[in-house]
Design an enzyme around this catalytic site. Structure first.
Site, short mmCIF file in Angstrom:
data_model
loop_
_atom_site.label_atom_id
_atom_site.label_comp_id
_atom_site.label_asym_id
_atom_site.label_seq_id
_atom_site.Cartn_x
_atom_site.Cartn_y
_atom_site.Cartn_z
N LYS A 9 0.73 -1.05 -0.02
CA LYS A 9 0.03 0.00 0.07
C LYS A 9 0.73 1.26 -0.05
O LYS A 9 0.40 2.06 -0.69
CB LYS A 9 -0.76 0.03 1.31
CG LYS A 9 -1.97 -1.22 1.03
CD LYS A 9 -3.12 -0.94 2.22
CE LYS A 9 -3.87 -2.16 2.12
NZ LYS A 9 -4.68 -2.33 1.17
N GLU A 95 -2.83 7.47 7.70
CA GLU A 95 -3.46 8.69 6.59
C GLU A 95 -4.51 9.20 7.57
O GLU A 95 -5.04 8.90 8.28
CB GLU A 95 -4.19 7.82 5.53
CG GLU A 95 -3.22 7.49 4.58
CD GLU A 95 -3.92 6.98 3.24
OE1 GLU A 95 -3.30 6.83 2.19
OE2 GLU A 95 -4.97 6.62 3.33
N ARG A 192 -5.94 -8.01 -8.51
CA ARG A 192 -6.55 -9.20 -8.36
C ARG A 192 -7.75 -9.16 -8.82
O ARG A 192 -8.23 -8.25 -8.85
CB ARG A 192 -6.24 -9.83 -7.10
CG ARG A 192 -6.97 -9.09 -5.80
CD ARG A 192 -6.94 -9.56 -4.59
NE ARG A 192 -7.17 -8.65 -3.44
CZ ARG A 192 -8.58 -8.34 -3.20
NH1 ARG A 192 -9.37 -8.77 -3.78
NH2 ARG A 192 -8.79 -7.64 -2.16
#
Length: 466
Positions: A9, A95, A192
């Site tokens: 990420k 974040e 995916r």
């Protein structure tokens, strides 16, 4: 490789920043401790509430919203544990938390040389970061914003030479559909095929699984007739995920809905007992509307209303007899609500706020939703209950109480002075030495953590209450 660039990420966030894709304020690298998170917050100039995310997390695992500093240490440890339990990278970054946001994701398909999008999905109906209902295309999304999301998603896919089906996800600040430029930020990329690919298949008419396998065998997008200009929204679609809300139980009888425009994806059968260590998803129900009657991704409200009622009826016809506890009743309430019927009003945090949930689900849809004479209304709750009871009798499933009684286990005898402490859910007990919880023989008081369970891919902390 693509998985290293997008599956990590932090790496995916850095790639988005290099491409000029908006990102939320946060740490530039993984943090190795809660103190590191605090330092990163100070450096980025962000304040509580924030979102902690494990670098290798996914599917809602390894994520924790943190509203105050006292909760940071435990949230950090929980993110690491959830990923470590399944062998994923447990590094944590932070974040800013975007409140009242919509979760919009773009479906990609690439052949290594070219990447196309198959429009977008709105996945805002969530509970504790687990998706419940998805729509494709997203309702009441400004066309200029939609095009920017497509452009950013394609830029990310092209930058890594993407070859397969994948998704680029964004958070869009909630606001009126007429807002000229609502804020949006990159959330993550999933290299995916995802659970919700089926709603995109119904919306575009493209079999994503088949296309993915053909590309893996050497086909190109153009060879498959999937150039960008040939991909369009052929019909609006909505998907509902029927899932367990608590582990344990047995499916005594099962009957899935059918009819035009209804698709069920699952592998259920009478006698099935779902294991508690995996994802709680049981079956997906997807409804699609009539083809045509719209331009691009702009679908008339009346067409959406037909799809909504079709899916609500299908959820009312689904029969799950036995002792499984599921979210089926909540899905019906969501689909029947005026908040959902109007489209574009649902945000990712709504179901996690009791007051907001009561307000959203308590609003009848009939007063605000466009009329659709061709789509009969869904059956009432009492009619659905009667329907389930009839199916129980027809399939020999028996009542939930009878099934539970038949499967009850006898309790083992205990030493004198001991008593059972029942866990709220079934699951695997995590090693006490690695958790902040009671050790064998330790005296505990009210409010103390007794143990931590891993259940249905998430953690459950069991607290002692006097």
């Amino acid at each position: 490789s693509t998985i290293r660039k997008l599956g990590d990420k932090v790496a995916a966030r850095q790639l988005a920043q290099q491409l000029g894709v908006p990102t939320a304020a946060g740490s530039a690298a993984p943090c190795d401790s809660p103190a590191g998170v605090r330092a990163a917050m100070a450096g980025a100039g962000i304040h509580y509430p924030v979102m902690l995310k494990a670098v290798g997390g996914g599917g809602g695992r390894g994520m924790r919203p943190v509203a105050r500093d006292e909760a940071l240490d435990e949230a950090f440890a929980a993110c690491q544990r959830e990923c470590a339990a399944v062998g994923l990278h447990g590094g944590v970054f932070v974040e800013e938390l975007l409140p009242a946001a919509r979760h919009i994701e773009v479906q990609l398909l690439g052949d290594g040389a070219e990447v196309v999008h198959l429009y977008e999905r709105d996945c805002s109906v969530q509970r504790r970061r687990q998706k419940q209902v998805e729509t494709s295309p997203a309702r009441n999304l400004p066309s200029s914003l939609r095009e920017r999301l497509f452009s950013d998603a394609l830029a990310i896919g092209s930058a890594v030479g993407y070859r397969s089906a994948g998704t680029v996800e964004f958070l869009v600040a909630a606001g009126p559909a007429s807002a000229p430029a609502p804020r949006y930020v990159f959330l993550e990329a999933n290299p995916r095929i995802q659970v919700e690919h089926t709603v995109s298949e119904e919306a575009t008419g493209v079999d994503l699984v088949r296309a993915t396998l053909q590309i893996a065998a050497g086909e190109t997008l153009r060879g498959l007739g999937l150039a960008q200009e040939s991909i369009r929204v052929v019909a609006p679609a909505i998907q509902a995920r029927v899932a367990m809300t608590a582990p344990g139980g047995r499916l005594a009888s099962f009957a899935e809905p059918g009819g035009a425009g209804v698709r069920c994806d699952g592998a259920l059968y009478a006698g099935y007992s779902p294991p508690s260590q995996y994802d709680p998803l049981l079956v997906k129900i997807i409804a699609r509307g009539a083809a045509g009657g719209h331009e691009g991704a702009e679908v008339p409200a009346s067409s959406w209303e037909v799809v909504r009622r079709r899916l609500l009826r299908a959820c009312s016809e689904l029969h799950l007899g036995g002792t499984l506890q599921t979210n089926l009743a909540e899905l019906r309430a969501i689909l029947a609500s005026g908040t959902f019927a109007r489209g574009g009003e649902w945000t990712t945090e709504l179901l996690d706020d009791e007051e907001a949930t009561a307000s959203a689900l308590g609003t009848p849809s009939a007063s605000s939703a466009p009329s659709a004479p061709s789509a009969p209304s869904a059956p009432s709750a009492s009619a659905s209950l009667a329907h389930s009871q009839l199916l129980d009798e027809a399939f020999g499933g028996g009542s939930a109480a009878a099934t539970a009684a038949a499967g009850a286990e006898e309790e083992a005898p205990l030493p004198e002075g001991c008593s059972y402490v029942r866990a709220p859910v079934a699951g695997r007990v995590l090693d006490a030495a690695e958790q902040d919880c009671a050790r064998p023989g330790e005296l505990v008081g009210a409010g103390a953590s007794i143990l931590v369970l891993s259940s249905m891919k998430m953690e459950v902390v069991c607290i002692y209450i006097m």
